[in-house]
Design an enzyme around this catalytic site. Sequence first.
Site, short mmCIF file in Angstrom:
data_model
loop_
_atom_site.label_atom_id
_atom_site.label_comp_id
_atom_site.label_asym_id
_atom_site.label_seq_id
_atom_site.Cartn_x
_atom_site.Cartn_y
_atom_site.Cartn_z
N SER A 179 64.18 20.12 -32.30
CA SER A 179 64.80 20.95 -31.31
C SER A 179 64.03 22.19 -30.79
CB SER A 179 66.11 21.12 -31.59
OG SER A 179 67.10 21.60 -30.61
N ASP A 276 67.44 11.82 -25.02
CA ASP A 276 67.56 12.91 -25.77
C ASP A 276 69.16 13.29 -25.54
OD1 ASP A 276 66.23 15.03 -27.74
OD2 ASP A 276 67.69 15.89 -26.42
N HIS A 344 69.40 13.17 -31.37
CA HIS A 344 68.67 14.28 -31.08
C HIS A 344 68.12 14.82 -32.30
CE1 HIS A 344 67.30 18.21 -29.37
NE2 HIS A 344 68.05 18.86 -29.92
#
Length: 636
Positions: A179, A276, A344
């Site tokens: 991330s 995502d 994610h």
Amino acid sequence: MSVNSIFLLNLVLFIFRPCLVFSNGEQGRLLVNMTLVQNASALGAYCLDGSLPAYHLHRGFGAGENNWLLQFEGGGWCNDIKSCLDRSKSRRGSTRYMNKWETFSGILSNNASFNPDFYNWNRVKIRYCDGASFAGDSEFYNGTSLLYFRGQRIWQAIILDLIPKGLGHAKKALLSGCSAGGLATFLHCDNFTSYLPRNASVKCLSDAGFFLDERDLSLNYTMRSFYEDLITLQGVEPNLNQNCTTTLYYPHLCLFPQYALPFIRTPFFILNSAYDVYQFHHILVPPSSDPRGHWNHCRNSVTACNPSQLNILQGFRKDMLAELRVFYYYSRRGGMYINSCFTHCQSETQDTWFAVDSPRIHNKTIAQTVGDWYFSRNYLEDEAIQLCCEFIFVYTALPEGASIVINSSWKNPSGKWHVGCKLVYELFTDTLTSRVKKERKRRWDEKNQEAIAEAVKKLDEFDKKHKSRRCALKKGSVKTSRIELISCASKLTSSYDDKGPVIDAVVWHDGELWRAALDTQSLEDESGCGKLADFVPLTNYRLEHKHGVFSKLDACTFVLNVYNGGNILSIVTDSSPHATHVAGIAVAFHPEKPLLNGVAPGAQIVSCKIGDSRLGSMETGTGLTRALIAVVETSS
């Protein structure tokens, strides 16, 4: 356009069926204690609240004792004082609020059954407490509140703390992150390489860090605005890739991986979902773009999305793949694993990294694919398209590297060649792009119809050959495959999306001048046309006043200029006919028809392009500056 060195190609791309990923718990839990960087204060490296930065280190052993894996922690960003103050009072902005023991799983696991390639490496988790992907360098103080934006210094302090602990003698190293940590990997990849021995094998992996510069539902660049505020507040711009910021007119865009990636020299692997979840919720459908909550059910569960919403999601997926296309085709040592799971981050979770029920393609998990890429093993040349035509799996490698054939007569005393590429539609006007797309679509339709006709012919021949038998339509049978192939080819017409050809460029110094040549074969319809070796090399236009034409199809003329010691090649095309019109008014000279003369008949003019085709021919500061410099140089 940037120009970079030629690298060998070992590229992996996976795109497969959409799936939903849920965690079933971690197996073989490994808890690792926190290490505070005691010397960080000497560098002014503090978390948002002034606490010391930290990391968790689990030592390698056996064959992996000299290998290192560093994983950036993720956790979003803060782009204004209020959000950063709130963050400073949580584990996202202070080590005082963090758990002192961290679970190592997935790519950080020490169990060979769960992490077959990196289990015995020195594994480090770098804690995230600055709110700017370890890239800021400033501070805020208003008399009552003090915030440290020192992510860049935190990165440096942690590296310097690890070097005497063995990182400085690493034989193999992998920098990764998830991330916001995945974004940090893009930002620090080349810098990481500079700290390690020259003979070390150093590579980088970004997990869920390929954040798109994309318009949201309301056609606003919400994420771009968010990043601009972040960069301004935390002083990020000086720590962005300098080759990128000096090339782009808007240097802030270099925080987006799609713009920075071409300038990264270290081998890079991109692990991302084309759907995502974070980007779905914050880039495509941020709350500001859906004030009435029409997307609430879809955001909560993709199974609740209506057909129109699914089409929009599919469009986002296509845009992501389009942005990755250049990296896929032209990266020499890069890799990708782009799946279609609604998730994610997939490297730190055991369920998605390497488990019995992990996502797989051709029986390969993410862990196996990353390992194959890092260690350059098990490369196959294979391409398979699943029959629904929606999901494509490609696994390719060219161990000897993709070759660019130059003309042996070109003089290059240094032997150094700068190589780059460009999406050609970025150089065309909207009118020309529309015309070229229409013609390319016509040609594509002809070939597609020929393929359908040939498939129908083969199916007819099959039926005639087996008409004495009763052939059931079984899944995987020859007849079923051919029927589905015809259906697939027919559907491709409605999903046709021409992102445009990519042209290659080579720049070199012939001992006197910088020269450049283009390979435009992707624009040509005839085989053998547009080869790089057949191109007549050009130099800066003002030196020799020579131009080129991309292809017969577009008939678009262009000139070239080389900047920054051969590292930047500017391809200049007309953005409108307005300059020709103005030149006629100013200096037109018709001795036999004086009524057609301009204001100053026959006067010499300096032609300078100040409009940017990407901005609808609007002038830019860079264009105006270069134009004024050219006028001064010419007059002198």
